[in-house]
Scaffold this active site. Sequence first.
Site, PDB file in Angstrom:
ATOM      1  N   ASP A   1       0.837  -1.205   0.000  1.00  0.00           N
ATOM      2  CA  ASP A   1       0.000   0.000   0.000  1.00  0.00           C
ATOM      3  C   ASP A   1       0.872   1.256   0.000  1.00  0.00           C
ATOM      4  O   ASP A   1       1.711   1.438   0.881  1.00  0.00           O
ATOM      5  CB  ASP A   1      -0.897  -0.003   1.246  1.00  0.00           C
ATOM      6  CG  ASP A   1      -1.820   1.207   1.280  1.00  0.00           C
ATOM      7  OD1 ASP A   1      -2.920   1.113   0.727  1.00  0.00           O
ATOM      8  OD2 ASP A   1      -1.416   2.255   1.848  1.00  0.00           O
TER       9      ASP A   1
ATOM     10  N   TYR B   1       2.666  10.113  -0.085  1.00  0.00           N
ATOM     11  CA  TYR B   1       3.720   9.523   0.733  1.00  0.00           C
ATOM     12  C   TYR B   1       5.108   9.768   0.133  1.00  0.00           C
ATOM     13  O   TYR B   1       6.111   9.726   0.850  1.00  0.00           O
ATOM     14  CB  TYR B   1       3.550   7.999   0.875  1.00  0.00           C
ATOM     15  CG  TYR B   1       2.272   7.524   1.512  1.00  0.00           C
ATOM     16  CD1 TYR B   1       1.406   8.391   2.188  1.00  0.00           C
ATOM     17  CD2 TYR B   1       1.908   6.175   1.428  1.00  0.00           C
ATOM     18  CE1 TYR B   1       0.222   7.922   2.748  1.00  0.00           C
ATOM     19  CE2 TYR B   1       0.734   5.708   2.001  1.00  0.00           C
ATOM     20  CZ  TYR B   1      -0.114   6.583   2.648  1.00  0.00           C
ATOM     21  OH  TYR B   1      -1.281   6.117   3.189  1.00  0.00           O
TER      22      TYR B   1
ATOM     23  N   LYS C   1      -2.927   5.883  -4.199  1.00  0.00           N
ATOM     24  CA  LYS C   1      -4.055   6.786  -3.934  1.00  0.00           C
ATOM     25  C   LYS C   1      -3.904   8.127  -4.642  1.00  0.00           C
ATOM     26  O   LYS C   1      -2.808   8.660  -4.754  1.00  0.00           O
ATOM     27  CB  LYS C   1      -4.184   7.032  -2.421  1.00  0.00           C
ATOM     28  CG  LYS C   1      -4.209   5.755  -1.607  1.00  0.00           C
ATOM     29  CD  LYS C   1      -4.304   6.001  -0.116  1.00  0.00           C
ATOM     30  CE  LYS C   1      -3.995   4.744   0.666  1.00  0.00           C
ATOM     31  NZ  LYS C   1      -2.579   4.420   0.743  1.00  0.00           N
TER      32      LYS C   1
ATOM     33  N   HIS D   1      -7.849   9.415  -1.847  1.00  0.00           N
ATOM     34  CA  HIS D   1      -7.256   9.421  -0.510  1.00  0.00           C
ATOM     35  C   HIS D   1      -8.144  10.089   0.536  1.00  0.00           C
ATOM     36  O   HIS D   1      -8.239   9.628   1.673  1.00  0.00           O
ATOM     37  CB  HIS D   1      -5.895  10.113  -0.583  1.00  0.00           C
ATOM     38  CG  HIS D   1      -4.934   9.682   0.466  1.00  0.00           C
ATOM     39  ND1 HIS D   1      -3.580   9.633   0.269  1.00  0.00           N
ATOM     40  CD2 HIS D   1      -5.123   9.248   1.743  1.00  0.00           C
ATOM     41  CE1 HIS D   1      -2.981   9.208   1.374  1.00  0.00           C
ATOM     42  NE2 HIS D   1      -3.892   8.970   2.279  1.00  0.00           N
TER      43      HIS D   1
END
Length: 315
Positions: free
Chosen positions: A47, A52, A77, A110
């Site tokens: 994931d 990120y 996402k 997200h």
Amino acid sequence: MASTANTQFKLNTGASIPAIGFGTWQDKEAQEPAVTAALKCGYRHIDTARIYGTEPAVGAAIKKSGVPREQIFLVTKLWNNSHDPETVEAAIDASLKDLGTDYVDLYLMHWPSPFKTGGALIPKDSNGKIETTKTDYVDTYKAMEKIFKSGKAKAIGVSNFSKAELERLIKETSVVPAAHQVEMHPYLQQHDFAAFHKEKGIHMTQYSPLGNQNTIYSAAQEMGKLIDDPTIVEVGKKYSKSGAQVTLAWGIAHGRSVIPKSKTESRIQANFEGDFKLQEEDVKKIDGIDKKMRFNDPSESFGWNFYADLDGKQS
């Protein structure tokens, strides 16, 4: 050495999603060796997310691992600054490029909250406040439906939606989300919300499945860690398992995927061994420690009233 953990759940697309996944939030520089270690242990559900900054590391680790791409369930996402329907395809194309693949197995919105389009990931005005727009998450999701139909995402879904937001999305779009990724752990169990997902055929993935184990939840540290809860520790002794492993097994027992994160190889392996079967009586014991305690609520900074109708809404 690979473990034997292999519990899988079915999505409404017919695809299988592994119960244990590997989360790659935070510690950007550590993610390539961490994902490499996870794949070596036997994880096949990874994931990540645009925000990120770990997609390149995840892609590099997958490429070097020798594990065939089709054996990996890969999730990323759509970030808040790409909610404008005109920008959604470019956003997934950028993610696919960084991941070194031509498709993801699951593409999630997200958050339902839109930021100013393009440019900075966290666009801020002169006062340091995040700049938002009025893009409707329904329109964003409709653009994601096109991504699904194109094959660039084998499934689409959402993350951090309230019940009302999810109900509206289902009503006004044509593809029922395959999955919803939410904060969920024994201190935030959300049984009614979970039942709603089962009724609609939407798989749930638990992020922060170990509760306040992460130091980012600093305000929650004073209360003691969820994984040290006496009930969880007691159940762990019965199975010779750690509090973290029991906590992960509890989520899996309820039919949900869990995505713990770690950059320590021994802990990555230990978390993977959280895929074991708890007896029903022990699941019920843990069901009894719900505190309706939510650790992640960025409503104020994101300019959006998240989780308005859910347990654990922070005031």
